[in-house]
Design a protein around this motif. Sequence first.
Motif, PDB file in Angstrom:
ATOM      1  N   ALA A  31       1.191  -1.666  -5.611  1.00 57.88           N
ATOM      2  CA  ALA A  31       0.658  -1.982  -6.938  1.00 57.88           C
ATOM      3  C   ALA A  31       1.664  -2.757  -7.777  1.00 57.88           C
ATOM      4  O   ALA A  31       1.295  -3.584  -8.607  1.00 57.88           O
ATOM      5  CB  ALA A  31       0.246  -0.701  -7.659  1.00 57.88           C
ATOM      6  N   THR A  32       2.939  -2.501  -7.555  1.00 62.36           N
ATOM      7  CA  THR A  32       3.976  -3.179  -8.327  1.00 62.36           C
ATOM      8  C   THR A  32       4.224  -4.596  -7.822  1.00 62.36           C
ATOM      9  O   THR A  32       4.408  -5.517  -8.614  1.00 62.36           O
ATOM     10  CB  THR A  32       5.289  -2.379  -8.263  1.00 62.36           C
ATOM     11  OG1 THR A  32       5.016  -1.047  -8.679  1.00 62.36           O
ATOM     12  CG2 THR A  32       6.340  -2.978  -9.145  1.00 62.36           C
ATOM     13  N   LEU A  33       4.216  -4.786  -6.526  1.00 60.90           N
ATOM     14  CA  LEU A  33       4.618  -6.061  -5.954  1.00 60.90           C
ATOM     15  C   LEU A  33       3.476  -7.048  -5.700  1.00 60.90           C
ATOM     16  O   LEU A  33       3.730  -8.188  -5.348  1.00 60.90           O
ATOM     17  CB  LEU A  33       5.364  -5.822  -4.636  1.00 60.90           C
ATOM     18  CG  LEU A  33       6.683  -5.058  -4.763  1.00 60.90           C
ATOM     19  CD1 LEU A  33       7.289  -4.865  -3.392  1.00 60.90           C
ATOM     20  CD2 LEU A  33       7.641  -5.790  -5.671  1.00 60.90           C
ATOM     21  N   THR A  34       2.239  -6.633  -5.844  1.00 64.77           N
ATOM     22  CA  THR A  34       1.129  -7.542  -5.588  1.00 64.77           C
ATOM     23  C   THR A  34       0.486  -7.979  -6.889  1.00 64.77           C
ATOM     24  O   THR A  34       0.600  -7.320  -7.912  1.00 64.77           O
ATOM     25  CB  THR A  34       0.064  -6.878  -4.692  1.00 64.77           C
ATOM     26  OG1 THR A  34      -0.426  -5.711  -5.347  1.00 64.77           O
ATOM     27  CG2 THR A  34       0.622  -6.531  -3.344  1.00 64.77           C
ATOM     28  N   ASN A  35      -0.221  -9.091  -6.812  1.00 62.34           N
ATOM     29  CA  ASN A  35      -0.980  -9.532  -7.975  1.00 62.34           C
ATOM     30  C   ASN A  35      -2.470  -9.407  -7.670  1.00 62.34           C
ATOM     31  O   ASN A  35      -2.865  -8.881  -6.640  1.00 62.34           O
ATOM     32  CB  ASN A  35      -0.603 -10.972  -8.365  1.00 62.34           C
ATOM     33  CG  ASN A  35      -0.869 -11.957  -7.262  1.00 62.34           C
ATOM     34  OD1 ASN A  35      -1.543 -11.669  -6.297  1.00 62.34           O
ATOM     35  ND2 ASN A  35      -0.324 -13.146  -7.409  1.00 62.34           N
TER      36      ASN A  35
END
Length: 86
Positions: A31-35
């Motif tokens: 969730a943090t590293l994807t857009n």
Amino acid sequence: YDIIFPLARPGLAVTLILTWVFAWTEYLLAATLTNFHARTLTTGLSEYVTTTGTAWGIMAAIAMLTLVPALIVFSVVQRHIVAGLT
């Protein structure tokens, strides 16, 4: 080498399997590293929770789809897990 590797194989197999499963179900990192355009299935579940309501049926179906690969891997390598943990 003829003694160490055959004895270490079950432990390495369990380590590989559990590492894969923990990486597969990792939500916070994904969730943090994807857009929005590059999402995993588990982070895509958050689209179905809105301020007006939650689409529980769709969320349950997608959650089952995310569990299928892990269940297949566990069922195939179950004997290695038992041998590595004992």
